[in-house]
Write an enzyme that holds these catalytic residues in place. Structure first.
Site, mmCIF file in Angstrom:
data_model
loop_
_atom_site.group_PDB
_atom_site.id
_atom_site.type_symbol
_atom_site.label_atom_id
_atom_site.label_comp_id
_atom_site.label_asym_id
_atom_site.label_seq_id
_atom_site.Cartn_x
_atom_site.Cartn_y
_atom_site.Cartn_z
ATOM 1 N N SER A 16 -27.240 -8.777 -1.543
ATOM 2 C CA SER A 16 -26.860 -6.792 -2.115
ATOM 3 C C SER A 16 -27.280 -5.930 -0.985
ATOM 4 O O SER A 16 -27.960 -5.907 -0.374
ATOM 5 C CB SER A 16 -27.356 -6.733 -3.613
ATOM 6 O OG SER A 16 -27.220 -5.575 -3.564
ATOM 7 N N TYR A 18 -34.663 -6.213 -8.179
ATOM 8 C CA TYR A 18 -34.105 -6.695 -7.432
ATOM 9 C C TYR A 18 -33.627 -6.658 -6.139
ATOM 10 O O TYR A 18 -32.999 -7.446 -5.401
ATOM 11 C CB TYR A 18 -33.047 -5.955 -8.093
ATOM 12 C CG TYR A 18 -31.483 -6.629 -8.185
ATOM 13 C CD1 TYR A 18 -30.702 -7.057 -8.862
ATOM 14 C CD2 TYR A 18 -31.068 -5.568 -6.992
ATOM 15 C CE1 TYR A 18 -29.783 -7.453 -8.261
ATOM 16 C CE2 TYR A 18 -29.689 -5.454 -7.278
ATOM 17 C CZ TYR A 18 -28.358 -6.628 -7.839
ATOM 18 O OH TYR A 18 -27.844 -7.568 -7.305
HETATM 19 P P1 NAP Z 1 -22.425 -10.447 -13.992
HETATM 20 O O1 NAP Z 1 -21.293 -9.388 -14.079
HETATM 21 O O2 NAP Z 1 -23.290 -9.695 -14.534
HETATM 22 O O3 NAP Z 1 -22.380 -11.932 -13.661
HETATM 23 C C1 NAP Z 1 -23.183 -12.201 -13.940
HETATM 24 C C2 NAP Z 1 -22.968 -14.163 -13.546
HETATM 25 O O4 NAP Z 1 -24.187 -14.773 -14.116
HETATM 26 C C3 NAP Z 1 -22.398 -14.008 -14.479
HETATM 27 O O5 NAP Z 1 -21.434 -14.952 -14.579
HETATM 28 C C4 NAP Z 1 -24.082 -15.098 -16.101
HETATM 29 O O6 NAP Z 1 -23.288 -15.407 -16.683
HETATM 30 C C5 NAP Z 1 -24.705 -15.585 -15.015
HETATM 31 N N1 NAP Z 1 -25.507 -15.158 -14.787
HETATM 32 C C6 NAP Z 1 -26.593 -14.557 -15.378
HETATM 33 N N2 NAP Z 1 -28.232 -15.155 -15.758
HETATM 34 C C7 NAP Z 1 -28.019 -16.555 -15.826
HETATM 35 C C8 NAP Z 1 -29.310 -17.171 -15.948
HETATM 36 N N3 NAP Z 1 -30.358 -16.857 -16.494
HETATM 37 N N4 NAP Z 1 -28.183 -18.658 -15.423
HETATM 38 C C9 NAP Z 1 -27.126 -19.717 -14.936
HETATM 39 N N5 NAP Z 1 -25.994 -18.339 -15.125
HETATM 40 C C10 NAP Z 1 -26.784 -16.878 -15.160
HETATM 41 O O7 NAP Z 1 -22.479 -9.696 -12.290
HETATM 42 P P2 NAP Z 1 -21.849 -10.003 -11.006
HETATM 43 O O8 NAP Z 1 -22.383 -8.167 -10.590
HETATM 44 O O9 NAP Z 1 -20.882 -10.561 -11.578
HETATM 45 O O10 NAP Z 1 -22.991 -10.355 -10.764
HETATM 46 C C11 NAP Z 1 -22.777 -11.646 -9.314
HETATM 47 C C12 NAP Z 1 -24.078 -11.828 -8.088
HETATM 48 O O11 NAP Z 1 -23.627 -10.303 -7.106
HETATM 49 C C13 NAP Z 1 -24.817 -11.044 -8.558
HETATM 50 O O12 NAP Z 1 -25.501 -12.124 -8.167
HETATM 51 C C14 NAP Z 1 -25.275 -9.825 -8.487
HETATM 52 O O13 NAP Z 1 -27.167 -9.235 -7.893
HETATM 53 C C15 NAP Z 1 -24.661 -9.376 -7.276
HETATM 54 N N6 NAP Z 1 -24.625 -7.924 -6.985
HETATM 55 C C16 NAP Z 1 -23.260 -7.398 -7.992
HETATM 56 C C17 NAP Z 1 -23.417 -6.438 -7.592
HETATM 57 C C18 NAP Z 1 -22.856 -5.582 -8.277
HETATM 58 O O14 NAP Z 1 -22.234 -4.423 -8.387
HETATM 59 N N7 NAP Z 1 -22.179 -5.708 -9.719
HETATM 60 C C19 NAP Z 1 -24.222 -5.517 -6.142
HETATM 61 C C20 NAP Z 1 -24.548 -6.641 -5.328
HETATM 62 C C21 NAP Z 1 -24.688 -7.216 -5.553
HETATM 63 P P3 NAP Z 1 -23.851 -16.317 -18.042
HETATM 64 O O15 NAP Z 1 -24.134 -14.212 -19.092
HETATM 65 O O16 NAP Z 1 -22.616 -17.020 -19.321
HETATM 66 O O17 NAP Z 1 -25.003 -16.995 -17.759
#
Ligand code: NAP
Length: 261
Positions: free
Chosen positions: A140, A153
């Protein structure tokens, strides 16, 4: 034509991981989806099998639980058809460092760093032996910006970027491609999961656009991909400044400013 490698995606039940699943399926790759919510993964798999005909396995796992993590590691170690690991699962948490407390801090670190490093560690020897394979780590831009007020984070994401750069140096010459993707704010559930309303933010990227841009970087074999950054010479300048320091670290004596008078 050689069979395309299967892709194991963590956090594939929604958000960025679910879009990676969609895009890799449409490219003709078999998938292994990893997350906690089995029903959501089943629904994604059912649609993608129907639309693309690829084979999809589902691995229900909480990556903060040692036994579940070990099961995913075993698949990565043993299943030779897996040729791409997308280390995407991640979470953030509401509040600042003082609000979070040790248990929340530990859970963030377990998911965002320990699981990422363990899964890469499980698969890397097999990829190196094969002389091919790819590890995609979702970091990120927060990992570049202590100013954003997301201490733990951001620190976990700085770890992911560092790990990716170092693995690129160590494994790249052995045929393994390593990419860190640094999204900025992207419209997914991560915001409401951590008690924030994404609609109060400006400059939020749609998740499909984010993943499609990340895959452009993947196809170009970039080590660092920052989809929203307009001018990539800014990243190059940061890297150049960091590298310029390296020859100056090995010194027998402390710098003059630290010598007692
Ligand atoms: P999201 O929509 O909240 O999805 C997170 C995913 O991780 C879900 O599939 C969730 O599935 C899974 N997850 C969460 N806790 C888990 C656990 N304990 N064990 C296994 N799986 C788990 O978030 P996202 O935005 O797509 O994030 C994906 C990645 O992108 C992350 O690493 C995040 O830090 C990064 N990121 C996101 C943003 C943003 O603004 N969205 C920006 C920068 C970086 P379940 O709940 O089914 O387990």
């Amino acid at each position: 034509m050689a069979q395309k490698p299967a892709v194991l995606i963590t956090g594939a039940s929604t958000g960025i991981g679910a879009v990676y699943a969609d895009r890799f399926a449409k490219r003709g790759h078999d998938l292994m989806l990893v997350a906690r919510d089995q029903a959501r993964m089943e629904a994604i798999a059912e649609r993608l099998r129907r639309e693309t005909g690829v084979a999809i396995d589902i691995l229900k796992a909480d990556l903060t639980e040692q036994a579940d993590l070990a099961a995913v590691e075993a698949r990565l170690r043993d299943e030779t058809r897996i040729g791409v690991l997308v280390n995407n699962a991640g979470a953030t948490s509401a509040g600042g460092f003082l609000d979070q407390g040790p248990d929340v801090v530990a859970k963030l670190i377990a998911l965002n760093t320990t699981a990422v490093a363990r899964l890469a560690s499980a698969v890397a020897p097999r990829f190196v032996a094969a002389g091919e394979g790819a590890i995609v780590n979702i970091a990120s831009v927060v990992g570049l910006a202590p100013e954003y007020g997301m201490a733990v984070y951001g620190a976990t994401k700085a770890f992911v970027t560092f790990l990716s750069q170092a693995l690129h140096l160590e494994l790249g010459a052995k045929g393994v491609y390593v990419q860190a993707v640094l999204p900025a704010a992207t419209r997914t559930e991560i915001w409401e999961r951590s008690g924030r309303d994404v609609n109060t933010l400006t400059g939020v990227m749609e998740v499909g656009e984010l993943v499609d841009a990340a895959l452009v970087g993947f196809d170009r074999r970039e080590t660092i991909t920052i989809p929203p950054l307009p001018d990539d010479s800014q990243w190059a300048a940061l890297e150049a400044a960091r590298q310029a320091m390296l020859p100056n670290f090995a010194q027998e004596h402390a710098a003059a400013r630290y010598r007692a008078a």
